[in-house]
Design a protein around this motif. Sequence first.
Motif: not given
Length: 341
Positions: A21-26, A45-50, A225-229, A295-300
Amino acid sequence: MDKIRKNHHYVSQSYLKAWAHNHHRIWTYRTLVSHSAVPEWEQSSIRSIANHQHLFTRNIMGNDSDEFEKWMDKEIESPAQIALSKARSHSPLNKHELEHLLRFVALHDIRSPASYIEHLKRWGLEMPGIVEGAMQSAISKIEAEQYRTHFSVPETNPDSEMIPMRVTKEIEDKSEVGILKTEVLLGRGLWLFSIRHLLSNTYKVLNKHVWSILHAPEGMGWITSDNPVLKLNYYKAGSYDFKGGWGNKGSEIIFPISPELLLYSQVGNNTRINTVSRELATALNRFIAENAHRHVFGSKPIAEISEILPRTVDKVAFDDEKREWGTWHARQKESEKGYQK
């Protein structure tokens, strides 16, 4: 000399941005933390993760090369962007676009640290037999050539030079026989060879499956997640594992492509799924969380994740893992010295 890419993402930023969302953060939930005071959910930041430094760097003639990282970008990630965008906007995909998307799925299945760890375990068990079989086959071909008037050109895999391999001969003085010893280093080089092979050939089995795009029920959203498949083998209620395969009949292949949409196929099942119940969606999100590595990722933030996948609080383990990845490149380079490249 041009600077090479050092920061290698194993989960594409173009993929994660659907949850950002804001500023490419997850929103990020970590499964291993150094202290209990670390918040369960944080914005990253999606640039700094995974990502890890030099994860896919090759050492060629003593020099670092990012050709493998660029190959994945040019051949797989970039061609998949149109398909990914169309799928997320509910537009139909043509045959070629679907194949680009499925190759993108394959990429995210096999280039994660979780996949590397799994490969390492399997290689430890299977590699001695594989090397022995290859040696016996080579010897048989050599012996067969002795009786031919025309010698055939041996078939070679153009990517085999990526495998760190050492062949040595042990022959005693005045002896006509000896020992041919083959050593294969289990590490980054072999992993990169495996990735290239799977993404050049094996992934095509995914084209034979029937795929559905599942919409999350109203009020719900898919996590990733960081292992999404996921390659799910579901046997009965409470009995399942994530040891399925791309071509294993009955295995369910699951790949979230946004908080709203999830790509799904069951190997051998030609029926498309159009709707998904809240009960099934809840179960799928549980499987996605359980399949995560770090890591688990979500929009919230999602409170239930801590119940599904309780995090480990262990400063020693956290620091050890951070140090392992921090020294990954130097250790891999050092271990590959003396091996054929």
